[in-house]
Design a protein around this motif. Structure first.
Motif, mmCIF file in Angstrom:
data_model
loop_
_atom_site.group_PDB
_atom_site.id
_atom_site.type_symbol
_atom_site.label_atom_id
_atom_site.label_comp_id
_atom_site.label_asym_id
_atom_site.label_seq_id
_atom_site.Cartn_x
_atom_site.Cartn_y
_atom_site.Cartn_z
ATOM 1 N N ALA A 682 0.807 -1.222 0.000
ATOM 2 C CA ALA A 682 0.000 0.000 0.000
ATOM 3 C C ALA A 682 0.841 1.274 0.000
ATOM 4 C CB ALA A 682 -0.910 0.009 1.225
ATOM 5 N N SER A 683 1.910 1.291 0.762
ATOM 6 C CA SER A 683 2.649 2.552 0.942
ATOM 7 C C SER A 683 3.810 2.640 -0.046
ATOM 8 C CB SER A 683 3.183 2.643 2.370
ATOM 9 O OG SER A 683 4.346 1.845 2.486
ATOM 10 N N MET A 684 4.539 3.729 0.067
ATOM 11 C CA MET A 684 5.705 3.924 -0.786
ATOM 12 C C MET A 684 6.974 3.415 -0.096
ATOM 13 S SD MET A 684 3.943 5.329 -3.082
ATOM 14 C CE MET A 684 5.147 5.797 -4.312
ATOM 15 N N ASP A 685 6.812 2.793 1.081
ATOM 16 C CA ASP A 685 7.990 2.409 1.865
ATOM 17 C C ASP A 685 8.900 1.424 1.147
ATOM 18 O OD1 ASP A 685 6.850 4.035 3.716
ATOM 19 O OD2 ASP A 685 6.319 2.440 5.149
ATOM 20 N N TYR A 686 8.342 0.710 0.182
ATOM 21 C CA TYR A 686 9.193 -0.241 -0.547
ATOM 22 C C TYR A 686 10.347 0.472 -1.243
ATOM 23 C CZ TYR A 686 6.929 0.975 -5.042
ATOM 24 O OH TYR A 686 6.469 1.622 -6.170
ATOM 25 N N LEU A 687 10.108 1.734 -1.557
ATOM 26 C CA LEU A 687 11.173 2.480 -2.238
ATOM 27 C C LEU A 687 12.345 2.739 -1.292
ATOM 28 C CD1 LEU A 687 8.980 5.056 -4.201
ATOM 29 C CD2 LEU A 687 10.131 3.016 -5.097
ATOM 30 N N ALA A 688 12.064 2.667 0.019
ATOM 31 C CA ALA A 688 13.119 2.878 1.013
ATOM 32 C C ALA A 688 13.593 1.543 1.586
ATOM 33 C CB ALA A 688 12.592 3.784 2.124
ATOM 34 N N GLY A 689 13.362 0.470 0.853
ATOM 35 C CA GLY A 689 13.913 -0.826 1.269
ATOM 36 C C GLY A 689 12.987 -1.670 2.114
ATOM 37 N N THR A 708 15.146 -25.986 0.327
ATOM 38 C CA THR A 708 15.840 -24.965 1.113
ATOM 39 C C THR A 708 15.057 -23.661 1.034
ATOM 40 O OG1 THR A 708 17.878 -25.951 0.370
ATOM 41 C CG2 THR A 708 18.070 -23.836 1.469
ATOM 42 N N VAL A 709 14.745 -23.118 2.181
ATOM 43 C CA VAL A 709 14.097 -21.807 2.216
ATOM 44 C C VAL A 709 15.122 -20.823 2.759
ATOM 45 C CG1 VAL A 709 12.110 -20.505 3.024
ATOM 46 C CG2 VAL A 709 11.931 -22.983 2.749
ATOM 47 N N GLN A 710 15.442 -19.847 1.943
ATOM 48 C CA GLN A 710 16.463 -18.869 2.362
ATOM 49 C C GLN A 710 15.845 -17.862 3.323
ATOM 50 O OE1 GLN A 710 19.560 -19.072 1.649
ATOM 51 N NE2 GLN A 710 19.439 -20.667 0.074
ATOM 52 N N PRO A 711 16.646 -17.311 4.231
ATOM 53 C CA PRO A 711 16.108 -16.225 5.057
ATOM 54 C C PRO A 711 15.722 -15.063 4.156
ATOM 55 C CG PRO A 711 18.485 -16.398 5.312
ATOM 56 C CD PRO A 711 18.058 -17.571 4.479
ATOM 57 N N PRO A 712 14.650 -14.363 4.501
ATOM 58 C CA PRO A 712 14.208 -13.284 3.610
ATOM 59 C C PRO A 712 15.276 -12.206 3.439
ATOM 60 C CG PRO A 712 12.718 -13.561 5.500
ATOM 61 C CD PRO A 712 13.821 -14.532 5.683
ATOM 62 N N GLU A 713 15.371 -11.727 2.215
ATOM 63 C CA GLU A 713 16.219 -10.546 1.962
ATOM 64 C C GLU A 713 15.338 -9.327 2.146
ATOM 65 O OE1 GLU A 713 17.417 -10.882 -2.156
ATOM 66 O OE2 GLU A 713 17.720 -13.042 -1.827
ATOM 67 N N GLY A 714 15.920 -8.232 2.552
ATOM 68 C CA GLY A 714 15.134 -6.996 2.709
ATOM 69 C C GLY A 714 14.556 -6.903 4.110
ATOM 70 N N LYS A 715 13.984 -5.740 4.409
ATOM 71 C CA LYS A 715 13.577 -5.433 5.791
ATOM 72 C C LYS A 715 12.175 -5.911 6.151
ATOM 73 C CE LYS A 715 13.879 -0.910 5.797
ATOM 74 N NZ LYS A 715 14.372 0.451 5.623
ATOM 75 N N TYR A 716 11.300 -6.031 5.145
ATOM 76 C CA TYR A 716 9.876 -6.238 5.428
ATOM 77 C C TYR A 716 9.615 -7.643 5.980
ATOM 78 C CZ TYR A 716 4.885 -6.585 4.724
ATOM 79 O OH TYR A 716 3.555 -6.775 4.920
#
Ligand code: GLC
Length: 772
Positions: A682-689, A708-716
């Motif tokens: 919903a928000s624009m926060d994806y643009l800030a990672g 194998t499930v990798q740990p998520p990349e990125g902050k969300y």
């Protein structure tokens, strides 16, 4: 260092600039070339690309890392070759022709086996070689196979030929025709009404590479709000407000997922844009709030024609601010659209775009979630005295643009929808800076993908138009526009129960998924044809929600690469000739092959499976690729095949996207890899990672499968309670462990389903399934 050569010669003036090692801008005119601004191009004109320039008395040469361009002084004849000398594209005539009647043309040689795609919104099949097509935004209520210009005018052609691909984008919003080998089979001739040529050539190894370059040039689609990928219900028109409430109640009581309800023109007071009919909608804010509480968003239509009513404030302001298009004498032009006499804003003026944008404040204030721009070719109900290209639109002599550089409408016609969309999207962003804007438009020009989703306008409830929906949307994708769809069920004429089922099954896999129908036609809400049809339509809609994580991941890819979400097979398999004009099936991303049924009574259909192995999504049966197969297609089922080796992220069925998706399932098809992209939607926060990508791989070995499930990349980190692995076609295992600890599992039909921990840590998870 310069990235450009310019020269004057007998044939006129030319400049060739390298925007990257594989993208060239070529300008040719009869007079010295002046700086020219573009509505389409967002790539910088003069990046620091390494080029080598050389000259002889006969020629000028420009070379980048990837290309060599030669311009013959005598007639500006231009040749483009790859760095190794392999020819790509060559003029068939002098670099440009300036016919005495005005306009300009260029003519390129076509190799015998070159296929030609893209060219915006088109009727017919994918490969346009042998046709002539016109770029002229046109409101056409009857799309038939002989129909040339429609609402979207995108002067971009994508050529596939042995050894590579190229694209030509002529940046001209004036009347333009592409003769794609019709008059002379070995020539591509492009003629525009403008007095000079400004075109780009993008060279790549594959059509994907060309689209990547073209979308770098003209921009990509930002991530849309997730709700706009849900099912959307429209009709011309739902009113009064009790009818709207009733439609909403039906969806929820019948448990048919839906995210959006549209208000078409009858919500307005006498079709005065930005007003409400007080009788029909006494309290729009309350209505919107109540619907929102039930999980619906409201999108309202905004047409450009402003009723010429001296007592109407938008008209008054428009006059006072000089916002309307005028005749050469400076009189405001009054045409005719839904409200009767109407003036047309000139969106090429910045002040007009800002003024128009501000009008949206009250809509957003009422809680309206998104905007629907229509009639923006612009459509004008001309009388029988107007024929030719200005039939159904405004006169070409009207003046547009900033005071110091007014131009006749004829030269900028195709920009109308794009400029309106840019005004609307900018306003939505400004008024709600924390939210992603949503706009759907009918008309557009190259670059429209930066501002809006596009629907294909007024189709009919005909099987022929269901079939036509596929190449039309695919062609838009090959023109850089990924967020596309058609009026499901058909707009004009009456849908039938079977047509609605089949069209909804297709719509579930088109990026924009909206059911819409014209005034006076038979209702076509999911329940309109009785309980049996309702169950089938509802199932198709539910399937859409299952596939949302996959679809959303593809939108993230489109934003990054410019590749369409809905892809013709030729994009993934350009070296397989059988895909080159395959126009009745498509891929969603790389992994899901969708083969809609487009004939009444059909319970099977022929499907081409490209190389590799393909799994019937419904039965799990495995098919070798490189062959045609007859797929079962009973009315409750759209043929779907998954590439063996794919891992698809799927979600739960929810009633709308605002309901938390508590589980995520990775559907695993043999040894392979896949990933899911997620953010708050919903928000624009994806643009800030603030996003995440979770990658999964699987390896089928003798006696065991390792996932194998990798740990998520990125902050969300999404909120959810369950992650499931679904191994398709897997027998009961002897044991399932994660990093040595036993995991619970169950069999569902032919599939093994394993629940794994919700992944938010930093460790990868290795799941071993033994005893297959
Ligand atoms: C145009 C649009 C259609 C809309 C109608 C009334 O025909 O294409 O979608 O319903 O106008 O606004």
């Amino acid at each position: 260092m310069t990235s450009c050569v310019s020269m004057a010669a007998a044939g006129g003036y030319v400049s060739v600039a390298a925007l990257s090692s594989h993208i060239l801008r070529i300008r040719i005119g009869p007079a010295p070339l002046k700086p020219r601004s573009s509505w389409a191009v967002v790539m910088e004109d003069r990046p620091q690309v390494a080029v080598a320039v050389s000259e002889t008395p006969q020629e000028m040469m420009l070379a980048t890392d990837g290309l060599r361009v030669t311009v013959r002084r005598q007639d500006l004849h231009l040749t483009i070759a790859r760095a190794d000398g392999a020819p790509v594209l060559e003029d068939a005539l002098p670099g440009a022709e300036f016919p005495p009647g005005g306009g300009t043309a260029l003519t390129k040689r076509l190799q015998a086996d070159t296929r030609l795609y893209g060219l915006g919104q088109r009727m017919g099949f994918l490969d346009k070689r042998g046709e002539t097509v016109t770029m002229w935004a046109t409101d056409d209520p009857l799309h038939h196979p002989g129909r040339d210009a429609l609402y979207q005018a995108i002067p971009f052609v994508l050529a596939l030929q042995p050894g590579g691909a190229y694209g030509i984008f002529l940046d001209s919003p004036a009347f333009t025709q592409f003769d794609l080998g019709k008059t002379q089979s070995d020539r591509l001739r492009i003629q525009t009404a403008e007095s000079e040529l400004d075109y780009y050539v993008i060279v790549a190894d594959s059509p994907k590479g060309v689209l990547n370059g073209y979308s770098e040039l003209t921009g990509r689609t930002p991530l849309p709000p997730r709700w706009s990928l849900g099912y959307q219900q429209c009709r011309w028109s739902y009113y009064p407000e009790e009818r709207v409430r009733e439609v909403a109640r039906e969806f929820r009581s019948r448990q048919i997922p839906c995210d959006v309800i549209y208000l078409d023109i009858d919500h307005m007071d006498g079709y005065r844009v930005f007003t409400w009919d007080q009788g029909r909608f006494p309290d729009p804010a309350q209505l919107v709030a109540d619907l929102r509480a039930q999980g619906f968003r409201v999108v309202t239509i905004v047409d450009p024609g402003v009723k010429a009513d001296p007592a109407y404030s938008v008209f008054q302001e428009g006059l006072a601010g000089r916002h309307f298009m005028t005749t050469p004498d400076g009189e405001v032009y009054i045409g005719k659209v839904w409200p009767g006499p109407a003036a047309f804003p000139d969106f090429l003026q910045e002040s007009t775009r800002r003024w128009w944008g501000r009008q949206h404040a009250q809509l957003l204030h009422l809680g309206v979630a998104g905007i629907w721009n229509d009639m923006n070719e612009p459509a004008n109900f001309t009388d029988a005295s107007v024929t030719g290209q200005f039939k159904g639109t405004v006169p070409g002599t009207l003046l547009q643009g900033e005071a110091e550089c007014k131009q006749p409408h004829a030269l900028v016609h195709n920009l109308y929808g794009l400029a309106m969309a840019s005004a609307t999207t900018a306003a939505l962003q400004e008024l709600r800076p924390k939210e992603r804007p949503f706009l759907v438009t009918r008309s557009g020009y190259a670059g429209i993908q930066r501002y809006a989703a596009v629907w294909m306008g007024d189709n009919h409830s005909w099987w022929e138009h269901l079939l036509q929906a596929v190449p039309m949307c695919l062609g838009m994708g090959l023109s850089g526009v990924p967020f596309v769809g058609t009026d499901c069920g058909g707009f004009s004429g009456d849908a039938t129960a079977e047509l609605l089922v089949r069209w909804t099954q297709l719509g579930a896999f088109t990026p924009f998924f909206r059911n819409h129908s014209a005034a006076g036609t038979r209702s076509q809400e999911p329940w309109a044809f009785g309980p049996e049809t309702e169950a089938l339509v509802a199932d198709a809609i539910r399937l859409r929600y299952r596939f949302l994580p996959y679809l959303y991941t593809l939108f993230a890819e489109a934003r990054r690469t410019g590749l369409p979400v809905m892809r013709p097979l030729l994009l993934e398999y350009p070296d397989d000739e059988r895909t080159h004009n395959l126009s009745d099936q498509f891929l969603l991303g790389e992994d899901l092959l969708v083969a809609p049924v487009y004939q009444p009574g059909a319970v099977t259909r022929m499907v081409y499976l490209p190389r590799g192995e393909w799994v019937d999504y419904w039965t799990g049966a495995l098919y070798p690729g490189g062959q045609y197969t007859v797929a079962d297609a009973p009315l409750h089922r759209i043929p779907l095949f998954v590439r063996q080796g794919a891992i698809l992220p799927l979600g739960p069925v929810v009633q709308h996207t605002g309901e938390p998706a508590k589980s995520l399932t990775f559907d695993i098809f043999g040894s392979g890899a896949g990933h899911v992209y997620e953010d708050d939607g919903a928000s624009m926060d994806y643009l800030a990672g603030d996003w995440s990508i979770t990658r999964v791989t699987s390896r089928v070995e003798a006696g065991r499968t390792l996932v194998t499930v990798q740990p998520p990349e990125g902050k969300y980190r999404p909120v959810r309670s369950e992650v499931l692995l679904r191994l398709r076609n897997h027998r009961a295992p002897a044991a399932v462990t994660a990093d040595g600890h036993p995991l619970s599992w169950r069999l569902e039909g032919n599939d093994l389903v394993v629940a794994v921990a919700v992944l938010d840590g930093t460790e990868q998870l290795l799941v071993e399934i033994s005893g297959r």
